[in-house]
Design a protein around this motif. Structure first.
Motif, PDB file in Angstrom:
ATOM      1  N   SER A   1      30.714  22.613  32.936  1.00  0.00           N
ATOM      2  CA  SER A   1      30.811  23.891  33.635  1.00  0.00           C
ATOM      3  C   SER A   1      31.327  25.004  32.736  1.00  0.00           C
ATOM      4  O   SER A   1      30.981  26.173  32.919  1.00  0.00           O
ATOM      5  CB  SER A   1      31.721  23.758  34.860  1.00  0.00           C
ATOM      6  N   ASP A   2      32.152  24.652  31.747  1.00  0.00           N
ATOM      7  CA  ASP A   2      32.756  25.676  30.899  1.00  0.00           C
ATOM      8  C   ASP A   2      32.461  25.497  29.417  1.00  0.00           C
ATOM      9  O   ASP A   2      33.027  26.205  28.583  1.00  0.00           O
ATOM     10  CB  ASP A   2      34.270  25.701  31.095  1.00  0.00           C
ATOM     11  N   SER A   3      31.593  24.566  29.059  1.00  0.00           N
ATOM     12  CA  SER A   3      31.367  24.301  27.640  1.00  0.00           C
ATOM     13  C   SER A   3      30.130  23.440  27.445  1.00  0.00           C
ATOM     14  O   SER A   3      29.530  22.936  28.408  1.00  0.00           O
ATOM     15  CB  SER A   3      32.587  23.590  27.024  1.00  0.00           C
ATOM     16  N   LEU A   4      29.768  23.268  26.187  1.00  0.00           N
ATOM     17  CA  LEU A   4      28.702  22.345  25.792  1.00  0.00           C
ATOM     18  C   LEU A   4      29.276  21.374  24.773  1.00  0.00           C
ATOM     19  O   LEU A   4      29.913  21.786  23.797  1.00  0.00           O
ATOM     20  CB  LEU A   4      27.527  23.115  25.162  1.00  0.00           C
TER      21      LEU A   4
ATOM     22  N   ILE B   1      31.386  32.297  32.657  1.00  0.00           N
ATOM     23  CA  ILE B   1      30.177  32.842  32.042  1.00  0.00           C
ATOM     24  C   ILE B   1      28.975  32.000  32.455  1.00  0.00           C
ATOM     25  O   ILE B   1      29.017  30.763  32.375  1.00  0.00           O
ATOM     26  CB  ILE B   1      30.301  32.857  30.496  1.00  0.00           C
ATOM     27  N   HIS B   2      27.931  32.678  32.884  1.00  0.00           N
ATOM     28  CA  HIS B   2      26.694  31.953  33.178  1.00  0.00           C
ATOM     29  C   HIS B   2      26.089  31.439  31.871  1.00  0.00           C
ATOM     30  O   HIS B   2      25.911  32.195  30.911  1.00  0.00           O
ATOM     31  CB  HIS B   2      25.693  32.865  33.877  1.00  0.00           C
ATOM     32  N   THR B   3      25.830  30.174  31.812  1.00  0.00           N
ATOM     33  CA  THR B   3      25.263  29.575  30.607  1.00  0.00           C
ATOM     34  C   THR B   3      23.948  28.881  30.924  1.00  0.00           C
ATOM     35  O   THR B   3      23.678  28.507  32.076  1.00  0.00           O
ATOM     36  CB  THR B   3      26.242  28.554  29.995  1.00  0.00           C
ATOM     37  N   GLN B   4      23.163  28.725  29.895  1.00  0.00           N
ATOM     38  CA  GLN B   4      21.854  28.088  30.048  1.00  0.00           C
ATOM     39  C   GLN B   4      21.593  27.192  28.846  1.00  0.00           C
ATOM     40  O   GLN B   4      21.838  27.578  27.701  1.00  0.00           O
ATOM     41  CB  GLN B   4      20.761  29.158  30.164  1.00  0.00           C
ATOM     42  N   LEU B   5      21.105  25.985  29.104  1.00  0.00           N
ATOM     43  CA  LEU B   5      20.799  25.033  28.048  1.00  0.00           C
ATOM     44  C   LEU B   5      19.318  24.703  28.075  1.00  0.00           C
ATOM     45  O   LEU B   5      18.767  24.368  29.131  1.00  0.00           O
ATOM     46  CB  LEU B   5      21.623  23.760  28.230  1.00  0.00           C
ATOM     47  N   THR B   6      18.687  24.841  26.943  1.00  0.00           N
ATOM     48  CA  THR B   6      17.299  24.400  26.803  1.00  0.00           C
ATOM     49  C   THR B   6      17.207  23.499  25.583  1.00  0.00           C
ATOM     50  O   THR B   6      17.945  23.669  24.605  1.00  0.00           O
ATOM     51  CB  THR B   6      16.332  25.591  26.645  1.00  0.00           C
ATOM     52  N   SER B   7      16.292  22.525  25.692  1.00  0.00           N
ATOM     53  CA  SER B   7      16.179  21.548  24.609  1.00  0.00           C
ATOM     54  C   SER B   7      14.709  21.239  24.355  1.00  0.00           C
ATOM     55  O   SER B   7      13.888  21.230  25.282  1.00  0.00           O
ATOM     56  CB  SER B   7      16.935  20.268  24.979  1.00  0.00           C
TER      57      SER B   7
ATOM     58  N   ASP C   1      19.185  25.027  22.473  1.00  0.00           N
ATOM     59  CA  ASP C   1      19.689  26.388  22.600  1.00  0.00           C
ATOM     60  C   ASP C   1      20.662  26.467  23.754  1.00  0.00           C
ATOM     61  O   ASP C   1      20.347  26.072  24.878  1.00  0.00           O
ATOM     62  CB  ASP C   1      18.540  27.375  22.812  1.00  0.00           C
ATOM     63  N   TYR C   2      21.849  26.985  23.454  1.00  0.00           N
ATOM     64  CA  TYR C   2      22.894  27.174  24.460  1.00  0.00           C
ATOM     65  C   TYR C   2      23.171  28.670  24.525  1.00  0.00           C
ATOM     66  O   TYR C   2      23.641  29.286  23.561  1.00  0.00           O
ATOM     67  CB  TYR C   2      24.150  26.409  24.053  1.00  0.00           C
ATOM     68  N   VAL C   3      22.847  29.283  25.654  1.00  0.00           N
ATOM     69  CA  VAL C   3      22.998  30.724  25.829  1.00  0.00           C
ATOM     70  C   VAL C   3      24.162  30.975  26.776  1.00  0.00           C
ATOM     71  O   VAL C   3      24.190  30.466  27.899  1.00  0.00           O
ATOM     72  CB  VAL C   3      21.710  31.360  26.382  1.00  0.00           C
ATOM     73  N   ALA C   4      25.140  31.744  26.300  1.00  0.00           N
ATOM     74  CA  ALA C   4      26.295  32.133  27.103  1.00  0.00           C
ATOM     75  C   ALA C   4      26.339  33.652  27.122  1.00  0.00           C
ATOM     76  O   ALA C   4      26.821  34.277  26.175  1.00  0.00           O
ATOM     77  CB  ALA C   4      27.575  31.551  26.521  1.00  0.00           C
ATOM     78  N   ALA C   5      25.748  34.232  28.191  1.00  0.00           N
ATOM     79  CA  ALA C   5      25.659  35.686  28.311  1.00  0.00           C
ATOM     80  C   ALA C   5      24.927  36.255  27.094  1.00  0.00           C
ATOM     81  O   ALA C   5      23.766  35.931  26.861  1.00  0.00           O
ATOM     82  CB  ALA C   5      27.027  36.306  28.516  1.00  0.00           C
ATOM     83  N   ASP C   6      25.599  37.054  26.254  1.00  0.00           N
ATOM     84  CA  ASP C   6      24.923  37.715  25.141  1.00  0.00           C
ATOM     85  C   ASP C   6      24.902  36.893  23.855  1.00  0.00           C
ATOM     86  O   ASP C   6      24.274  37.299  22.868  1.00  0.00           O
ATOM     87  CB  ASP C   6      25.603  39.061  24.846  1.00  0.00           C
TER      88      ASP C   6
END
Length: 796
Positions: free
Chosen positions: A29-32, A76-82, A88-93
């Motif tokens: 929820s708060d990290s990768l 922070i809204h985060t998104q993970l793509t693989s 790729d781990y996107v955390a806001a900007d």
């Protein structure tokens, strides 16, 4: 938008450890978490512009806490793509791009590439390192206080706080060594580890930046932003903001090494009074506790022979509006009166057998207070608390690198080398915490020579150490202060006039003090062979110094507002020119001129006998000479005549500059009041709208803004159809006592006498100075009736 493959190709791609392979990926929820065959990476966003990376080598556990970071991570809204080749781990900007084979981590901000790891974490010959790929042409700043030139790329710098006595315009190791750098690409990396080490800023010219250390956390934060203001605001949100100092800290200090007796101190302040030179504080160097330089350090009590009535002395000074500041050191000599008490109380750092670690240095045979031991902290704080009962208003912490700190010495929380760089940091924290506990409504004054990332949040006022009393010594000072301001330590300043060496040079002295008007703390200080106090200099030097000091006091409304901006947003008081033009490579290494706040351009005179100076005027606006009103085009370089009376100073078109009225010659800040002000507006037809403001409070209450005991005086301008409209508005907290104000308004660059001037809709008399093209009028600023606080100037 740049695609992932395009983003990767645009970054330097020197491969990391070829044997490092990903074995597991887990988004929390708060990290990768990314597990590899030799450890675990944890990527943790703190905000939309700050992301932390930690590497935990296999078999190690992260147990150490950060001494720098205080920011609570936002959600922070985060998104993970693989894919088969990348994660790729996107955390806001911010985006972390991890190439799987060969393993490679890179970072971008709003799809703009920032930096990539090179070999990543490595351990070799007992040292640990993290290294990164740099672009060919990015300039690098940071690494603490150094004298190297603004662009510090190309140096390998020790991260070990160490005094450099008598330095001039080059010093690679000084009292503040921060594990931090910023890039001209508008990002920074903070290596969040206290242990000593090295920061290599591409010394081998192979586009590699490396952080090396003996032990500790393998953690760093990426800090990004759209502008330099954003980047530094983000960094100071991470590590803490500077509390407002007491307002008297912006006055003039009487200081030297040092005042030997109470009688001598009284005599020097009488000279200031007789010469009508403003002064707000007197600083006592080490003679307050001993007759000799050597053998007495650690007494930490007034010498009864030379200071028979210290409480009365301090009270008498206070009645004159002069605060008393005492030097203290963390060394307790075996010959001092407190040695046995320190031993019996177990407050000293120890050897491996648990006995006080004793060693020799310049001042004698000594032990060192273990600032990391809560019991020692309490013992030390009680000394401060008891001295404060005498009326002492501020503290000077000297030799806090510590100046001599043997590697074999042991502290409560680690070895000397593991905690060396945070000794001064924890010392400042001890005093700040003591004030919060015992004097929560007061602002501490903590002058210190060594610190660490985030020391600003304790209210630390740093200075640049024992600089040589030469032109070379002066030349390094703007760079040091500008660099430290970028690193959160916005009150970095110098011993005005220079400290080391018996060099009697009135031109150097006056130029240094004229520069000091536009540095954060105005504190002449030097070895006593040549006087640092203006009252003891030649008549000409005294006169020029007095003019500089009087200007410093006139600038109080502007300067105190800069302090508020620093407190609220982390903005430095002194700002490099590239703040105004971040994409102008010509300015990346420029420290010849600087911005004092947003609206003043300062060009110190750093060479003897200079008659003319080449000054670059930032491109966003026109500029006006503060003294003559001469106009200079935006984005131009001009030859400017140099006066003996002052250094070149320019004002941005559209700026509001609030001053103490020239007719009020205040002798210290106790006489300061915003009920009488002089407000200068620098009109130009190219500026159709502008805004300025002044911050005011009582100057002493801690967190006055948060307690609603403040006022913001807003100034707005609008120019259209040959009419200049100025609006004045007061925004006051519930606990601020409002009052009407008397305002002397000066509008510059009015090239013809106006048809009429209206205040609150009624025509008023005014003066127009044809020679200087200034309009002047006096008005009453009504505390509540905003409709009466509107000035309309209808041009011819």
């Amino acid at each position: 938008m740049l695609g992932l493959s395009g983003l990767l190709m645009s970054l330097p791609v020197a491969a990391q450890n070829a044997q490092r392979m990903i074995t597991h990926v887990e988004k929390k929820s708060d990290s990768l978490e990314v597990k590899t065959n030799d450890g675990t990476y944890v990527f943790k966003p703190y905000s939309s512009s700050i992301l932390e990376t930690t590497f935990l080598p296999a078999g190690e556990a992260q147990t150490l806490l950060s001494h720098a970071v205080v920011l609570t991570p936002e959600h922070i809204h985060t998104q993970l793509t693989s894919s088969a080749t990348a994660i790729d781990y996107v955390a806001a900007d911010l985006r972390v791009h991890i190439q799987k084979t060969p393993f490679q981590i890179s970072y971008s901000y709003k799809n703009n590439p920032l930096i990539s790891e090179k070999n990543g974490y490595q351990k070799k010959d007992g040292n640990e390192s993290l290294d990164f790929n740099l672009d060919d042409n990015e300039a690098l700043y940071g690494a603490g206080a150094r004298a190297l030139g603004m662009n510090r790329r190309g140096y390998r710098l020790p991260l070990y706080n160490k005094a450099h006595y008598g330095y001039e315009d080059h010093s690679e190791q000084m009292n503040f060594s921060m594990p931090l750098f910023f890039s001209s690409k508008r990002y920074g990396i903070h290596f969040d580890n206290a242990a000593i080490g090295t920061l290599d800023l591409d010394s081998k010219k192979n586009n590699t930046l490396a952080y090396e250390t003996i032990s500790g956390r393998k953690t760093y934060q990426i800090i990004a932003g759209d502008s330099w203001t954003d980047v530094i605001a983000n960094y100071t949100s991470l590590t803490g903001r500077q509390p407002l100092p007491p307002r008297w800290a912006f006055g003039n200090f009487a200081s030297r090494f040092g005042y030997h007796t109470e009688a001598e101190a009284r005599q020097i302040l009488e000279k200031y009074k007789a010469d009508q030179i403003p002064v707000d504080a007197i600083i006592f160097d080490l003679y307050w506790f001993g007759k000799e330089i050597k053998g007495t350090m650690g007494n930490l009590a007034f010498d009864a022979d030379n200071f028979p009535q210290p409480q009365k002395m301090i009270a008498d000074f206070s009645a004159q509006g002069v605060k008393t500041i005492l030097i203290t050191e963390p060394f307790v000599l075996t010959s001092s009166r407190k040695w046995q008490e320190a031993v019996d109380q177990h407050v000293l750092a120890t050897d491996k057998n648990g006995l006080p670690y004793k060693y020799d240095f310049y001042f004698g045979n000594t032990g060192l207070i273990d600032i990391f031991d809560p019991h020692a902290q309490s013992w030390f704080w009680n000394i401060y608390k008891n001295l404060k009962a005498y009326g002492v208003a501020g503290w000077w912490g000297d030799l806090g690198e510590p100046e001599v700190h043997p590697s074999g010495l042991l502290h409560k929380t680690g070895t000397a080398d593991e905690v060396h760089n945070i000794y001064g940091h924890e010392w400042a924290k001890l005093i700040a915490d003591g004030y919060q506990k015992d004097f929560p409504d007061e602002r501490p004054f903590i002058l210190m020579r060594a610190g660490y990332s985030g020391s600003q949040r304790f209210g630390m006022i740093p200075w640049s150490g024992d600089v040589n009393r030469t032109w070379g010594g002066l030349r390094s000072q703007p760079e040091i202060a500008l660099q430290m301001g970028m690193q959160g330590m916005a009150y970095m300043h110098s011993d005005l006039g220079g400290f080391a060496g018996a060099n009697l040079d009135d031109e150097l002295y006056t130029r240094w003090l004229q520069y000091g008007v536009f540095q954060p703390v105005f504190r002449p200080h030097a070895q006593e062979e040549v006087a640092s106090e203006p009252v003891l200099r030649s008549p000409e030097a005294k006169s020029l110094a007095k003019s500089a000091i009087q200007l410093r006091y006139r600038m109080l409304p502007y300067n105190y507002t800069l302090a508020f901006e620093n407190n609220q947003r982390g903005l430095p008081l002194m700002r490099p020119l590239f703040y105004a033009e971040p994409d102008n490579p010509r300015l990346y290494a420029n420290a010849d001129s600087y911005l004092w706040g947003n609206d003043l351009l300062v060009h110190p005179i750093l060479q003897a006998g200079l008659k003319q100076a080449s000054v670059y005027f930032p491109a966003q606006s026109k500029w006006f000479d503060f003294y003559t009103n001469q106009e200079y085009p935006a984005g131009s370089t001009q030859a400017v005549n140099v006066s003996t009376d002052h250094i070149p100073l320019f004002v941005r078109a559209g700026a509001f500059i609030p001053l103490v009225p020239a007719k009020r010659q205040i002798q210290n800040t106790t006489q300061y009041s915003t009920t009488e002000l002089e407000l200068h507006y620098y009109h130009d037809q190219s500026v159709t709208q502008s805004h300025g403001y002044l911050y005011d409070d009582d100057g002493v209450t801690a967190q006055a803004f948060e307690k609603a005991a403040f006022a913001l005086l807003h100034f707005n301008s609008n120019y259209q159809n040959k009419t200049l409209t100025l609006k004045l508005r007061t925004e006051a907290g519930a606990h601020y006592a409002q009052a009407d104000r008397l305002l002397d308004l000066v509008v510059h660059n009015i090239n013809a006498s106006p048809k009429q001037v209206l205040i609150g809709g009624k025509q008023v008399d005014f003066k127009w100075d044809q020679q200087n093209q200034n309009l002047m009028l006096a008005l009453r600023w009504h505390k509540k009736s905003d409709h009466l606080n509107v000035v309309k100037i209808i041009m011819s």
